[in-house]
Each structure stands twice: as C-alpha cells, then as structure tokens.
Design an enzyme around this catalytic site. Structure first.
Site, PDB file in Angstrom:
ATOM      1  N   ILE A  88       0.816  -1.220   0.000  1.00  0.00           N
ATOM      2  CA  ILE A  88       0.000   0.000   0.000  1.00  0.00           C
ATOM      3  C   ILE A  88       0.847   1.268   0.000  1.00  0.00           C
ATOM      4  CG2 ILE A  88      -1.883   1.171   1.223  1.00  0.00           C
ATOM      5  CD1 ILE A  88      -2.602  -1.504  -0.143  1.00  0.00           C
ATOM      6  N   GLU A 121       8.069   5.328   1.467  1.00  0.00           N
ATOM      7  CA  GLU A 121       7.615   6.517   2.207  1.00  0.00           C
ATOM      8  C   GLU A 121       8.477   6.871   3.416  1.00  0.00           C
ATOM      9  OE1 GLU A 121       3.340   6.602   2.896  1.00  0.00           O
ATOM     10  OE2 GLU A 121       2.945   5.447   1.080  1.00  0.00           O
ATOM     11  N   HIS A 172      -6.389   3.946  -2.750  1.00  0.00           N
ATOM     12  CA  HIS A 172      -6.454   3.062  -1.585  1.00  0.00           C
ATOM     13  C   HIS A 172      -7.388   3.668  -0.547  1.00  0.00           C
ATOM     14  CE1 HIS A 172      -5.443   0.829   1.963  1.00  0.00           C
ATOM     15  NE2 HIS A 172      -5.058   1.941   2.556  1.00  0.00           N
ATOM     16  N   CYS A 205      -8.846   2.723   3.489  1.00  0.00           N
ATOM     17  CA  CYS A 205      -8.700   1.730   4.539  1.00  0.00           C
ATOM     18  C   CYS A 205      -9.931   1.662   5.423  1.00  0.00           C
ATOM     19  CB  CYS A 205      -7.459   1.957   5.367  1.00  0.00           C
ATOM     20  SG  CYS A 205      -6.895   3.617   5.469  1.00  0.00           S
ATOM     21  N   HIS A 242      -2.779  -4.279  11.012  1.00  0.00           N
ATOM     22  CA  HIS A 242      -2.999  -3.726  12.352  1.00  0.00           C
ATOM     23  C   HIS A 242      -2.633  -4.725  13.435  1.00  0.00           C
ATOM     24  CE1 HIS A 242      -5.617  -1.739   9.436  1.00  0.00           C
ATOM     25  NE2 HIS A 242      -5.296  -0.656  10.103  1.00  0.00           N
TER      26      HIS A 242
HETATM   27  N1  GLN Z   1       0.168   5.061   1.388  1.00  0.00           N
HETATM   28  C1  GLN Z   1      -0.130   5.160   2.784  1.00  0.00           C
HETATM   29  C2  GLN Z   1       0.716   4.149   3.558  1.00  0.00           C
HETATM   30  O1  GLN Z   1       1.012   3.131   3.012  1.00  0.00           O
HETATM   31  C3  GLN Z   1      -1.586   4.891   3.059  1.00  0.00           C
HETATM   32  C4  GLN Z   1      -1.927   5.061   4.503  1.00  0.00           C
HETATM   33  C5  GLN Z   1      -3.403   4.983   4.817  1.00  0.00           C
HETATM   34  O2  GLN Z   1      -4.179   4.522   4.035  1.00  0.00           O
HETATM   35  N2  GLN Z   1      -3.807   5.414   5.989  1.00  0.00           N
HETATM   36  O3  GLN Z   1       1.035   4.381   4.700  1.00  0.00           O
HETATM   37 ZN    ZN Z   2      -4.996   2.446   4.554  1.00  0.00          ZN
END
Ligand code: GLN
Ligand code: ZN
Length: 758
Positions: A435, A488, A645, A647, A698
């Site tokens: 992600i 990131e 994306h 969540c 998580h």
């Molecule tokens: N690209 C972000 C990550 O991977 C997405 C975070 C999120 O959806 N809260 O941290």
């Molecule tokens: Zn997310």
C-alpha cells in the site's frame, strides 16, 4: 442576562499531560493514585480556564473516552472486563485497550471496538448489547468529579450522554433489538437524574447528538418515550444537540419535556427561528455560536448582528455556548509561538473561544460599547484575514475557474486503458503489491529529527532516505513482489508531508486534538489558496525507479483526504478548497507521469469519513469529492495506471461513488471483516481492478499462506479473477521489518499458488 456555558473542554491537556500520565500508568511507571492526581490537577486547571462562564461542564473529563465512561456509569460493562479481577480502574482500561497494567501477558481480553464519533476524527468505544444486557447505576465517577468541582466553587453543570444516543451508538452482538433495552436503561437514567438532584445540581446537560442524524420512525418514537419517562426526574435537563441541523427531528427535539435545548447555530443557524417558534415559553434555548470544530476566530460583529435580535426576543431564556464540546480543538493558542504572527492572529483555540463567548455575552447584556476595544481588535483580525494576500492568490482562482469537465475524464474507458497498461506493465495474473509505506524505523525517525534540529544537512538527510529506499527496493525484489513502492521513509505523515510543501498550509507546534485514548493528532491548518510551488515526490520516486526494472508505484495523498484531515477554511465551501487541492495533486500526478512513472496511487483514506451525518446530503458531498479525485487523477494517458487506496470496510452504501472515481485499481481494507466488504459487490459489478487487503497490518500476527489463499479464493468467487490484486490492507509503517517480511513472503507465495491453479 445571557447565560454562558460550555459543553465540554479538551481533556488531554495543553501539553498532552493526560497522554503522558496514562502511558506512565500503563507501563507501570506510575501508580493509580498518581494518575488520578494528575487527572484531578488537569480538571482543576480546566475549570479555572472556564471560570468566567456561568456554568462549567463536569463529567466531560475522561481518562479514555466519554462513551466508555457512560457505560461504566450505567453499569453496562462486558463480563470480560471483570473476569480478570483488578481494580475498577484496571477493568476500565481492560475494556478500553484489551489489557490492564496487571495483565501484561494476557492477550485474551479483547478491547472494545472503536469507531468514529459522528463525523469527527474522535473514536469512542462502542457499547456492546445483547438480549441479556442489564444496567445498574454507578455514580462513583460523577460523584468524585462533582465533589472536586464543588470544593473548587465551580458552578457545575454535569454532562451525561443521553439514553437515545447511548443506544444508538452501541451495537447489538446477537442481533437482538437494541431499542428493546430502552425501558431497563431508562430506569437507570431516572435513578441517575434523581441522584444528581439530590446532590443539589440545578442543570444537567444531556447530550443527544443522534438527533442530528437521520432517524427512522422507531428511533424517533423511542426518543419521545425516553424523555416522557424521564419527566419529573432530577434537575432541569438541557438537551444538547450538535454537529448539524436537526432537520425533521427539530419539532421532535423542541417538543420534548425538557427545560432547555442546545442547538448548533454554526451548522444549524437556519433552524434558530423555527426552534424559537417551536419551544414553549418557559424553555430556554442555548445557541452554539462559536465553532467548536474549527480553529478560526469568530467574527464577533457578524455574530452579534444576528444574535442581538434573538437576545431581545428571548432575554433570560437565551444561553450561549460553543457549538459542541471543545474536545475537537486544541487547548491554547498562547503556546503557538512559532506560527506566523499574521496567521496566528486569525485563530482561536479552546481557551480563546471561551473568551469570545464572554465578549459576546457582555456585548449582548451591556451593549457593544462595553467591550468596544475587544470588538475592534476582533474586527481588525477578521478583516485582515479576509483581505490577506496569503489567503487569496489570483492565480489559484484562475486555475480553479478554468477547470473543465474533461479534466476529470480519462481518454478511454477502463477496458481499453487496461489493454494499453497491460502492454506496458506486463504483470502476471493476481499481481502483488503493497500500500505504500514500509516500517518507519527508529533510524528514519532519528534522521528526520536531526535534520529538523539542524544537526543533519539536506544532503545528509537525502542520503539517509535514499539508503532506506534502496533497502526497501532490495527487500521487495527479493520477495518477488510485482509492483514496488519506495516505502515513504521521507514522510512524517501522509497529510503533513504534502501540506508542508504546499502553499496555503500552516502547522501548529502544539495543536493536538484527541483521536482516541492517549492518541492525539495535530491537524494541519489549511488557511489559504493552495498552490504547489514545486514537485513534491518526483525526486524520490524517480530515484526508486532507477533501482529496479519492476514498475515503481508513485504514491500521493488525495485531495479529499488532505481536506478531511486538516482544519480547513471557513471562508469558502469545503468543495472549493477541495478543488484547489485537486489541482495541486493533479500537477504532481502529471509530473510523475512525465518522469516515466507508470503507476500512480492516490490514497483517499479519509473519503468515507467526510460523509455528512444526514443521508440527504450525501450526494452533494460525494459529487464534489469524486469530482476532486477525478481532477487529481485523470489527467494522465491511458497507459498510465491509477490506483487508489481506502482503509475501511464499510462501503456498501457508497460503492457507486467509488466506482465513479474510475481508478484503474482500488486497494481496500477487508482482512479484519473477513471480506465482508465484498458483499458490496454482490448487487453491483465493480468494473475495475481491485485488491481486497488480505493481510491485516494492524495485528502483529503473521498471516499464513493458507489464510491468505482462503481469503483470495473467497474474493475470486465474487469478483472475476482477472480483476484481482493481492496486497496488504494498509501501509506497513507501524510494523517492524521482522513482522513484515514473513507476512509478505506468504502473500507472494499465495499469489503464486493462485496463478498455478488458474
Ligand atoms: N500510502 C499510505 C501508507 O502506506 C496509506 C496510509 C493509509 O491509508 N492510511 O502508509
Ligand atoms: Zn490504509
């Protein structure tokens, strides 16, 4: 005289004292007595900050969550909380967090579910109901806080969550009807109110924000029944509603047998006149005239202009307050010494908002001349903001005016784009990806801190981040993932990172707002027209792409999420601000494409939480939110693949809007809900690519290859396999490498098995 009061004060403390006190207690570094003493100290300080008010709230303070507090007051605590013994305090934290300080090794008590408090970013602990639920009054917490307040000479107005909203916020665990519990619940409420009366309390604030949502006939009837049953019990009731207009619930709320009603005049100003007409002549009307959800100074003149006639009409029956509890704003602007003075002069945090309230009351009661100086200063600040060059950039206005419908439109439909993308990307079936973020290690955070403090120069910082990117790419190649990310490392936060590089954003040093328990967020302050002076991510992504032949996914935060996780301007509609953000992100998307990036992901983690409380407003919100995403995303060629994306797992009700975003691929959270989310796809054929998250990031547990396979097979039974991607359900930044590697290894193995079977 106009009565002033407050619905709730932020409890975390100006310096987040409560956060640190809680963490010390949980770690065993402080005793329960020390924690309680800290909490009492905070309460005393917060009451002192509210001493100019006619009534200060009592019972709004919470060690973790006000809904959980109410569950304890109502004696409605899951059995698992006390099956391990311990003090009431430990039982409380056991429900809040799944464990108490004593049970370090006990992984067996699961925490209460957490969910968002209406349309805010605060999370409460969901009350759990079943057919056997019973209630029993426990006044201990309120009693202790009331005593403290009385000892300090506070004119106390206890705050409780009302019975309707309490039931409404809870979940039935066995499918039984929550409303069937109402009669039993009301007995306890009646006892609670009687007890408050016996304590000499004159007014009690009963929060019923559920009235700002769309309620069906049964819930409306329940509301009527509840307050009819409570009539005659206890002190005078001030029924508090907030977060929006009451709509069709307005006559209901005004007709209840209570002594007063609080209405959020910031969001329901158009209902004030009707409320006055509907209320009985002895009922008081409390108006929320200072925005409890945002950080701007109130325009006192404009407020007085409409409030003065109301005051002449209602006289003693008028109360004024912030629109809602101040829980949702930071404590004190005085601490913000680093903000640009001009921007600072436009702001008001909790303490300043209460001062505004005092000024308003003073002007109402004694005339504007009485507080002339303060009013002039306020008007000057408001005018300066209105005219500021920092706020208004003609260039941005021109760009927004030049937006055309074509800008939100890809050249070809998805099926056609897919053919072109497939030719460029050459991916296997069931492609694997992540992600975006990889673990934010201590090294990364230390490098950032040293860079911030000036101990590490720009070149040194860049080198450190590039080293992280190299590691991340190497690990992904070794794992055999198909679409890579740069990880990131350079981002402190997915909104702040972009906000810091955009014009129009400012950052407080200490503007913390409680998100849940000891967790706080520091929302950026979006004060002006948004402009992107230079590319924000291109260098990092280009570097990452240079290290591999696999496709590198560019990674951006979408306009709607940038909006929903910031304090935003109140001088233009949210939609207008969102469009500006969309243009800034669009520029970045196009720059990434020009730099040779073939896949670009635009995260919209917060799209759903911006949904208005009332259903009839959803279409309007979704209309501009989806349009903003499309403007940001769709300025690319057919061969460039756009991902998004999200969540969360509840989007059955907005699936059409999500399809309208027209991203080529969407990755979503599903692992916790066991792919329940895919129910949304039963009646609706989602046309584009979809990656139902199969690894719950998580949890520290490693998902096995078999578990992942089972989830993917379940997905493949509902969605054509050609559309499916394989990925975790969110970013990996909070996990450790030792956890991430085996999990991703199993994920890649599962994808290979699926391909072989196909
Ligand atoms: N690209 C972000 C990550 O991977 C997405 C975070 C999120 O959806 N809260 O941290
Ligand atoms: Zn997310």
């Amino acid at each position: 005289m106009t009565t002033t009061h407050n619905l709730g004060f932020p409890r975390i403390g100006a310096w987040r004292e409560l956060k640190f006190a809680l963490e010390r207690y949980w770690q065993g570094a402080a005793t329960a007595g020390e924690l309680e003493a800290q909490a009492a100290g905070l309460r005393a300080r917060h009451w002192a900050a509210q001493s100019a008010l006619d009534f200060a709230p009592v019972g709004d303070f919470s060690l973790y969550d006000q809904v959980l507090d109410m569950s304890f007051t109502l004696g409605h605590v899951p059995a698992r909380a006390h099956s391990h013994g311990g003090s009431p305090l430990d039982q409380y934290f056991r429900v809040a967090r799944g464990r108490a300080p004593g049970d370090a090794d006990c992984g067996c008590v699961h925490a209460g579910e957490m969910t968002k408090w209406f349309d805010t970013n605060y999370h409460y602990i969901v009350p759990e109901f079943d057919a056997a639920t019973t209630f029993a009054l426990d006044t201990s917490r309120l009693q202790a806080q009331l005593r403290e307040a009385q000892d300090l000479g506070v004119r106390a107005k206890p705050v409780i969550l009302g019975p309707l909203t309490y039931l409404w916020l809870g979940k039935s665990k066995d499918g039984s009807e929550r409303l069937a519990l109402l009669p039993a619940l009301l007995k306890v409420y009646a006892g609670l109110l009687d007890w408050l009366a016996s304590e000499g309390v004159e007014w009690v604030q009963v929060d019923e924000p559920a009235l700002a949502t769309s309620l069906d006939a049964r819930w409306r009837q329940a509301c009527q029944d509840a307050y009819a049953a409570l009539q005659g019990h206890g002190p005078k009731l001030l029924l508090a509603t907030y977060f929006g207009p009451l709509g069709e619930n307005l006559p209901l709320a005004c007709g209840l047998p209570v002594a007063g009603l609080h209405l959020d005049a910031i969001n329901a100003g158009h209902e004030v006149a009707s409320a006055i007409a509907l209320l009985a002549p002895q009922q008081i009307l409390s108006l929320g005239v200072v925005d409890g959800r945002n950080i701007w100074k109130t325009d006192l003149h404009a407020t007085l202009a409409w409030l003065e006639p109301v005051q002449r009409q209602l006289q003693e029956r008028l109360w004024i307050a912030p629109s809602c509890s101040l829980l949702h704003v930071p404590v004190d602007l005085e601490l913000e010494t680093d903000l640009a003075p001009e921007i600072r002069s436009w702001l008001a945090f909790a303490v300043q908002k209460l001062e505004e309230l005092r000024l308003l009351a003073s002007a109402l009661d004694h005339g504007r001349v009485k507080v002339q100086e303060a009013l002039l200063a306020n008007a000057a600040a408001v005018d300066r903001r209105r005219a500021s060059k920092r706020v208004h950039q003609p260039e941005v206005a021109r760009a927004v005016a030049a937006i055309t419908p074509e800008m939100g439109q890809r050249s070809s439909p998805h099926a056609q784009r897919l053919t072109e993308q497939a030719a460029v990307l050459n991916l296997p079936s069931y492609p694997t990806t992540t992600i975006g973020s990889f673990p934010q290690t201590l090294d990364i955070r230390q490098a950032r801190q040293r860079h911030k403090r000036g101990e590490l120069d720009a070149a040194g910082y860049r080198a450190a981040m590039q080293a992280e990117i190299r590691r991340c790419v190497r690990e992904q190649e070794a794992l055999g993932l198909d679409v890579l990310v740069h990880g990131e490392a350079e981002r402190n936060d997915m909104v702040e990172y972009f906000g810091e590089q955009l014009e129009g954003y400012a950052f407080s040093a200490n503007g913390w707002v409680q998100s849940y328990g000891s967790r706080c967020v520091k929302p950026p302050i979006l004060y002006g027209d948004v402009r992107r002076p230079r590319p924000m991510t291109v260098e990092w992504i280009r570097y990452a792409q240079s290290l591999t032949d696999k496709p590198m996914k560019g990674m951006l935060t979408g306009p709607v999420t940038m909006l929903n996780w910031s304090f935003v301007r109140d001088d233009q509609p949210r939609a207008a601000t969102c469009r500006q953000l969309a243009l800034a992100i669009r520029d970045e998307v196009q720059d990434l494409e020009r730099a040779g990036v073939r896949i670009i992901q635009i995260d919209e983690a917060a799209l759903r939480e911006g949904l208005p409380l009332r259903r009839e407003r959803w279409d309007e919100y979704l209309g501009w939110a989806v349009e903003s995403f499309r403007i940001a995303a769709n300025g690319v060629h057919d061969a460039t693949q756009i991902h998004t994306h999200m969540c969360y797992s509840e989007f059955n009700d907005i699936i059409e809007a999500i399809a309208a975003m027209d991203a080529d691929v969407i990755t979503i959270e599903t692992s916790r809900s066991g792919l329940e989310l895919l129910d949304a796809f039963d009646g609706f054929r989602y046309p584009n690519g979809i990656g139902p998250g199969v690894y719950d990031i998580h949890s520290p547990n490693t998902p096995s290859r078999e578990q992942i396979l089972a989830l993917m097979r379940k997905a493949a039974a509902r969605i054509p396999p050609a559309q499916l991607w394989v990925n975790p359900d969110c970013g990996l930044k909070t996990r450790r490498w030792e956890e991430v590697l085996p999990a991703l290894e199993n994920m890649v193995a599962a994808a290979r098995t699926l391909r072989e079977a196909a």
